[in-house]
Design a protein around this motif. Structure first.
Motif, PDB file in Angstrom:
ATOM      1  N   SER A   1       0.811  -1.222   0.000  1.00 43.05           N
ATOM      2  CA  SER A   1       0.000   0.000   0.000  1.00 43.05           C
ATOM      3  C   SER A   1       0.843   1.269   0.000  1.00 43.05           C
ATOM      4  CB  SER A   1      -0.940   0.001   1.215  1.00 43.05           C
ATOM      5  OG  SER A   1      -0.196   0.025   2.423  1.00 43.05           O
ATOM      6  N   HIS A   2       2.183   1.134  -0.027  1.00 37.10           N
ATOM      7  CA  HIS A   2       3.078   2.302  -0.029  1.00 37.10           C
ATOM      8  C   HIS A   2       3.994   2.319  -1.247  1.00 37.10           C
ATOM      9  CE1 HIS A   2       1.837   2.157   4.206  1.00 37.10           C
ATOM     10  NE2 HIS A   2       2.126   3.439   4.245  1.00 37.10           N
ATOM     11  N   LEU A   3       3.603   1.605  -2.299  1.00 33.92           N
ATOM     12  CA  LEU A   3       4.479   1.482  -3.458  1.00 33.92           C
ATOM     13  C   LEU A   3       4.150   2.430  -4.603  1.00 33.92           C
ATOM     14  CD1 LEU A   3       4.825  -2.425  -3.727  1.00 33.92           C
ATOM     15  CD2 LEU A   3       6.470  -0.801  -2.768  1.00 33.92           C
ATOM     16  N   ALA A   4       3.066   3.156  -4.516  1.00 31.60           N
ATOM     17  CA  ALA A   4       2.634   3.990  -5.646  1.00 31.60           C
ATOM     18  C   ALA A   4       3.698   5.005  -6.055  1.00 31.60           C
ATOM     19  CB  ALA A   4       1.331   4.697  -5.299  1.00 31.60           C
ATOM     20  N   ASP A   5       4.429   5.549  -5.083  1.00 29.24           N
ATOM     21  CA  ASP A   5       5.460   6.540  -5.379  1.00 29.24           C
ATOM     22  C   ASP A   5       6.873   5.982  -5.236  1.00 29.24           C
ATOM     23  OD1 ASP A   5       3.639   8.634  -5.920  1.00 29.24           O
ATOM     24  OD2 ASP A   5       3.371   8.969  -3.760  1.00 29.24           O
ATOM     25  N   ALA A   6       6.991   4.691  -5.004  1.00 24.13           N
ATOM     26  CA  ALA A   6       8.310   4.107  -4.746  1.00 24.13           C
ATOM     27  C   ALA A   6       9.159   4.080  -6.004  1.00 24.13           C
ATOM     28  CB  ALA A   6       8.152   2.702  -4.195  1.00 24.13           C
ATOM     29  N   GLU A   7      10.376   4.595  -5.898  1.00 23.58           N
ATOM     30  CA  GLU A   7      11.335   4.531  -7.003  1.00 23.58           C
ATOM     31  C   GLU A   7      12.393   3.450  -6.767  1.00 23.58           C
ATOM     32  OE1 GLU A   7      12.688   8.308  -8.636  1.00 23.58           O
ATOM     33  OE2 GLU A   7      11.263   9.321  -7.295  1.00 23.58           O
ATOM     34  N   GLY A   8      12.500   3.016  -5.520  1.00 16.62           N
ATOM     35  CA  GLY A   8      13.426   1.945  -5.179  1.00 16.62           C
ATOM     36  C   GLY A   8      12.787   0.998  -4.178  1.00 16.62           C
ATOM     37  N   ILE A   9      13.001  -0.303  -4.362  1.00 14.47           N
ATOM     38  CA  ILE A   9      12.507  -1.304  -3.423  1.00 14.47           C
ATOM     39  C   ILE A   9      13.673  -2.197  -3.025  1.00 14.47           C
ATOM     40  CG2 ILE A   9      10.930  -3.246  -3.030  1.00 14.47           C
ATOM     41  CD1 ILE A   9       9.107  -2.106  -5.169  1.00 14.47           C
ATOM     42  N   ILE A  10      13.834  -2.380  -1.719  1.00 23.20           N
ATOM     43  CA  ILE A  10      14.885  -3.233  -1.169  1.00 23.20           C
ATOM     44  C   ILE A  10      14.198  -4.397  -0.470  1.00 23.20           C
ATOM     45  CG2 ILE A  10      16.870  -3.361   0.383  1.00 23.20           C
ATOM     46  CD1 ILE A  10      17.057  -0.262   0.121  1.00 23.20           C
ATOM     47  N   ALA A  11      14.462  -5.626  -0.926  1.00 24.13           N
ATOM     48  CA  ALA A  11      13.783  -6.790  -0.353  1.00 24.13           C
ATOM     49  C   ALA A  11      14.460  -8.066  -0.840  1.00 24.13           C
ATOM     50  CB  ALA A  11      12.298  -6.800  -0.745  1.00 24.13           C
ATOM     51  N   HIS A  12      14.118  -9.191  -0.191  1.00 24.33           N
ATOM     52  CA  HIS A  12      14.564 -10.496  -0.675  1.00 24.33           C
ATOM     53  C   HIS A  12      13.886 -10.798  -2.019  1.00 24.33           C
ATOM     54  CE1 HIS A  12      16.271 -11.093   3.283  1.00 24.33           C
ATOM     55  NE2 HIS A  12      16.738 -12.280   2.924  1.00 24.33           N
TER      56      HIS A  12
END
Length: 317
Positions: free
Chosen positions: A42-53
């Motif tokens: 629900s917080h990805l709409a403006d995300a330019e980078g994602i850090i995760a497995h």
């Protein structure tokens, strides 16, 4: 305006611990960190980078992040990400390649010692209060053949050399890294397998490594040899391995990875006494975030400053 970064944590790479570290190095960062993937969505709409497995990424996640420009995987393997149809070609994908040598090596040593010393029998005897002794095989002087010569293999080779083992690799490169006594070409895999006391798979899973170790390779192994897979399930023909173990063609195996993961309860691998099964523990450690953070921090800094050309471990698309 700073780029929005979303961090999706796990048990071994806690979001709150990452948030604390990032706040020290990037006081002005626009970061949303959570261990709840549903919350992250629900917080990805403006995300330019994602850090995760790598296993956190799927089609719904990518569709929820239309502004995404960078993915930092907290794992070495990124095949689960690269195979997603919605992964745009302009999205940079980086990994944490280079951090897993210690934990992968230690798991292989656990497997080699447990297999060769028949530790499962020792444990069973303890439960039965049975005092039984036999000469304990040493790793000293044994030959390990490591299929796939990358950073993990190099870390493992150096540790094996310290135990007095003979170390050979199977690689598409002729380079002989430090810690290795020699290198076999991929085409010589059967010859290499025949020389091995321990045949250890750390090769990446790609189209040309599908069932790389099949019945032909297993049949080339000595009856006293052990096979260890800490790579990917797809590089090994599990059916051929089961057949070889049931026919006592090889002495045993240790598997940390499988074609189906988690391994289904009905899978016949569970019931084979000559197999040690671990639930994909190879890359895990109790200091995982501390190991990963230097790579992530450097890439995050380069991404935020626009220096994406200098990012580490950029995956070749």
């Amino acid at each position: 305006m700073a780029a929005r970064i979303v961090y999706i944590g796990t048990q071994e790479a806690d979001a709150h611990a990452f948030e604390k570290l990032a706040a020290q190095d990037f006081p002005a960062i626009d970061l949303y960190a959570t261990n709840d993937r549903t919350d992250a969505m629900s917080h990805l709409a403006d995300a330019e980078g994602i850090i995760a497995h790598h296993f956190q990424f799927d089609e719904p996640l990518l569709h929820s992040a239309p502004k995404l420009r960078w993915i930092q995987s907290l794992t070495t393997g990124t095949d689960g990400i690269l195979g997603l149809p919605s992964l745009r070609p302009d999205i940079i994908v980086t990994s944490t390649r280079g951090m897993h040598g210690p934990q992968m090596s230690e798991l292989v040593f656990l497997q080699m010692l447990a297999l060769s010393r028949r530790f499962s029998v020792i444990q069973r005897n303890q439960r039965q209060k049975r005092w039984e002794r036999w000469p304990q095989p040493l790793l000293l002087g044994k030959t390990i053949v490591i299929v796939g010569v990358g950073m993990i293999a190099e870390a493992l080779a150096l540790r094996c050399a310290c135990f007095g083992m003979k170390v050979y690799g199977v690689s598409q490169s002729t380079r002989v890294p430090r810690g290795f006594d020699g290198i076999y070409a991929r085409a010589e895999l059967a010859t290499a397998a025949a020389a091995a006391d321990f045949l250890v798979l750390v090769v990446p899973y790609e189209a040309d490594t599908e069932s790389l170790v099949d019945a032909r390779i297993i049949d080339a192994m000595k009856p006293t040899a052990f096979l260890i897979n800490v790579a990917r399930g797809g590089v090994l023909d599990e059916t051929a391995l089961l057949q070889a173990l049931r026919n006592r063609r090889i002495a045993g195996a240790a598997l940390d990875v499988f074609r189906k993961s988690p391994l289904p309860p009905e899978d016949p691998l569970w019931a084979e006494e000559q197999i040690i099964i671990t639930p994909h523990l190879g890359g895990m450690s109790d200091i995982y975030l501390a190991q990963a953070y230097p790579i992530v921090r450097d890439n995050l800094n380069k991404f935020l400053t626009g220096d994406t050309q200098s990012m580490k471990n950029v995956v070749d698309r």
